[in-house]
Design a protein around this motif. Structure first.
Motif, short mmCIF file in Angstrom:
data_model
loop_
_atom_site.label_atom_id
_atom_site.label_comp_id
_atom_site.label_asym_id
_atom_site.label_seq_id
_atom_site.Cartn_x
_atom_site.Cartn_y
_atom_site.Cartn_z
N ALA A 19 15.02 -9.73 -2.00
CA ALA A 19 14.28 -8.61 -1.42
C ALA A 19 12.78 -8.85 -1.38
CB ALA A 19 14.58 -7.33 -2.20
N VAL A 20 12.23 -9.41 -2.44
CA VAL A 20 10.78 -9.65 -2.48
C VAL A 20 10.37 -10.60 -1.36
CG1 VAL A 20 8.90 -10.65 -3.82
CG2 VAL A 20 10.54 -9.14 -4.93
N THR A 21 11.17 -11.63 -1.14
CA THR A 21 10.86 -12.58 -0.06
C THR A 21 10.86 -11.89 1.30
OG1 THR A 21 11.79 -14.41 -1.33
CG2 THR A 21 11.59 -14.72 1.05
N ARG A 22 11.83 -11.01 1.52
CA ARG A 22 11.88 -10.29 2.80
C ARG A 22 10.63 -9.43 3.00
NH1 ARG A 22 17.22 -9.43 1.42
NH2 ARG A 22 16.76 -7.30 0.79
N ILE A 23 10.18 -8.78 1.94
CA ILE A 23 8.97 -7.97 2.08
C ILE A 23 7.76 -8.86 2.31
CG2 ILE A 23 7.42 -6.39 0.85
CD1 ILE A 23 9.87 -5.18 -0.49
N ALA A 24 7.64 -9.94 1.56
CA ALA A 24 6.50 -10.86 1.73
C ALA A 24 6.46 -11.43 3.13
CB ALA A 24 6.57 -11.97 0.69
N GLU A 25 7.63 -11.66 3.74
CA GLU A 25 7.69 -12.21 5.09
C GLU A 25 7.10 -11.28 6.14
OE1 GLU A 25 11.82 -13.04 5.51
OE2 GLU A 25 11.68 -15.06 4.62
N LEU A 26 6.93 -10.00 5.80
CA LEU A 26 6.29 -9.07 6.72
C LEU A 26 4.80 -9.36 6.86
CD1 LEU A 26 7.95 -5.72 5.56
CD2 LEU A 26 8.55 -7.09 7.56
N ALA A 94 7.74 -5.78 -11.55
CA ALA A 94 7.60 -7.13 -12.08
C ALA A 94 7.92 -8.18 -11.02
CB ALA A 94 8.52 -7.30 -13.29
N ALA A 95 8.95 -7.94 -10.22
CA ALA A 95 9.33 -8.89 -9.18
C ALA A 95 8.26 -8.99 -8.10
CB ALA A 95 10.67 -8.49 -8.57
N LEU A 96 7.72 -7.86 -7.69
CA LEU A 96 6.67 -7.87 -6.66
C LEU A 96 5.39 -8.51 -7.18
CD1 LEU A 96 7.28 -4.24 -5.35
CD2 LEU A 96 7.66 -6.34 -4.03
N THR A 97 5.03 -8.20 -8.41
CA THR A 97 3.81 -8.77 -8.99
C THR A 97 3.93 -10.28 -9.12
OG1 THR A 97 3.40 -6.71 -10.20
CG2 THR A 97 2.27 -8.69 -10.99
N ALA A 98 5.11 -10.75 -9.53
CA ALA A 98 5.32 -12.19 -9.67
C ALA A 98 5.16 -12.92 -8.34
CB ALA A 98 6.71 -12.46 -10.25
N ALA A 99 5.43 -12.21 -7.24
CA ALA A 99 5.28 -12.81 -5.92
C ALA A 99 3.87 -12.63 -5.36
CB ALA A 99 6.29 -12.18 -4.96
N TYR A 359 5.80 2.44 7.23
CA TYR A 359 6.98 3.12 6.72
C TYR A 359 8.17 2.69 7.59
CZ TYR A 359 9.74 6.95 4.83
OH TYR A 359 10.70 7.68 4.19
N HIS A 360 9.03 1.73 7.09
CA HIS A 360 9.33 1.54 5.69
C HIS A 360 9.98 0.18 5.61
CE1 HIS A 360 11.86 2.05 2.09
NE2 HIS A 360 11.13 3.09 1.73
N ALA A 361 9.65 -0.64 4.61
CA ALA A 361 10.16 -2.01 4.53
C ALA A 361 11.67 -2.08 4.38
CB ALA A 361 9.48 -2.73 3.35
N GLY A 362 12.25 -1.15 3.62
CA GLY A 362 13.68 -1.19 3.39
C GLY A 362 14.51 -0.54 4.47
N LEU A 363 13.93 0.40 5.21
CA LEU A 363 14.67 1.15 6.22
C LEU A 363 14.60 0.53 7.61
CD1 LEU A 363 13.57 4.77 5.18
CD2 LEU A 363 15.70 3.60 4.59
N ALA A 364 13.69 -0.42 7.80
CA ALA A 364 13.44 -0.97 9.13
C ALA A 364 14.53 -1.95 9.55
CB ALA A 364 12.08 -1.66 9.16
#
Length: 380
Positions: A19-26, A94-99, A359-364
């Protein structure tokens, strides 16, 4: 440089290593992550364990420490859906911060049907004496203490740079509810606003008006529209007069500004991003205030830009003309025309937005994710 961020739910991240990678790819540098939130039903298109999350009631997604809540009338329930983790916010953070993604806490303060049903004396009460269970009244001391404790607990436990505050005031009549059946009444905007005026004991005492007379006038105006089709109109001042409308606005402003002031003090130097609109008549998740005269300005105002493009641009321009406080444009990537998102983002920045939140990374959907990526690339 314009800061680009995306909203996300904890269940988008917890239990999904990708999930973190998918958000970072935005391409965004910031994530606005749900820490305390109302009920919702949401899709989770990529999660390895589920496709639909039904959050049946408002809940705290951070670690709940029972000893910190024992003295309060209102206590946030924990969620019981999606993932067995008693600190979903902390795990996702923690996962987002690590990325390397800057993560701010998204906190919904006064929107909770589960708490409203448990303490009906603390919710918004209209001129008919009817209670809105979804809408905790911020003029009630117990609601204020609850909101402050939410903020204190999040700030005590997590190293987040900012808090995004939603529902930092009154919610009103307009509320998507189970099998909503109110549309056929054809209520005017003014009637909806009259139904949203809280006349609970705390508000009645603070208003310094003849509340019995006010309540009777509101009922008369509403019944005339409901039963005879004589519309109230758009503006409260036309229905209630200048003195009573100003008293209502002053009361709301004093309560909201006091709450924001106390939250700012409790936040320990963190940025405060207040979801707001420049209209003291408005009730809802974006608090209605006078941006030019608000007594406790936050770090930035978050302005919702979810309607048509021209209306969103006009609202942003008007807000920029009214305040020197920085503006964050809350941009809807779930709208009817995702391909126009890059153009809208550019125009919003030109109109005065210093930051953007999508709005919104998970719903898009994939197409909407592509539109967010394009917007980030377009607006530097």
């Amino acid at each position: 440089m314009v800061r680009h961020g995306a909203f996300a739910y904890t269940w988008d991240l917890v239990g999904d290593p990708a999930a973190v990678t998918r958000i970072a790819e935005l391409g965004v540098d910031t994530v606005t992550l749900q820490a305390a939130y109302h009920s919702v039903r949401a899709t989770t298109a990529w999660h390895p364990r589920h496709r639909i999350v039904h959050a049946e009631h408002a809940a705290a997604y951070f670690r709940l420490r029972p000893d910190r809540w024992r003295d309060l009338r209102l206590q946030p329930p924990a969620p019981s859906w999606a993932v067995d983790d008693d600190d979903r916010f902390g795990t996702a953070l923690a996962a987002l911060t690590a990325a390397g993604l800057r993560t701010e806490a998204w906190i919904v303060l006064t929107h909770s049907s589960v708490l409203g049903r448990s303490a009906p004396e603390l919710v918004v009460r209209n001129a008919y004496g009817e209670r809105f269970a979804h809408a905790l009244c911020p003029a009630q001391p117990d609601v204020r203490e609850y909101a402050l404790r939410l903020v204190q607990e999040i700030c005590d436990q997590y190293d987040v740079p900012a808090l995004m505050l939603e529902a930092c005031g009154w919610l009103g009549f307009d509320h998507l509810s189970a099998h909503e059946k109110t549309g056929g009444a054809d209520l005017s905007p003014g009637a909806r606003d009259l139904l949203s005026i809280c006349l609970c004991p705390a508000c009645s005492q603070a208003l310094q008006l003849d509340v019995d007379e006010l309540s009777a006038d509101i009922r008369r105006l509403l019944d005339r529209e409901l039963q005879h089709g004589v519309q109230v109109g758009d503006q409260l001042v036309d229905a209630l007069g200048i003195e009573r409308t100003q008293a209502l606005h002053n009361h709301r402003s004093a309560v909201i500004s006091g709450l924001v002031r106390d939250i700012t003090a409790a936040a320990g130097g963190r940025e405060i991003l207040l979801m707001a609109t420049d209209d003291p008549q408005v009730t809802g998740p974006d608090v209605g205030i006078d941006l030019a005269a608000f007594a406790s300005p936050p770090t930035a105002y978050t302005v919702k830009c979810w309607d048509d493009e021209e209306s969103a641009i006009a609202r942003l321009k008007a807000a920029a003309a009214r305040t020197e406080v920085p503006l964050v444009a809350n941009v809807n990537a779930l709208g009817d025309r995702p391909a126009e998102l890059p153009s809208l983002a550019g125009r919003l920045v030109t109109a005065g937005a210093q930051q953007l939140r999508y709005y919104h990374a998970g719903l898009a959907s994939p197409a909407r994710r592509a539109a967010i990526r394009a917007a980030v690339q377009e607006v530097k």
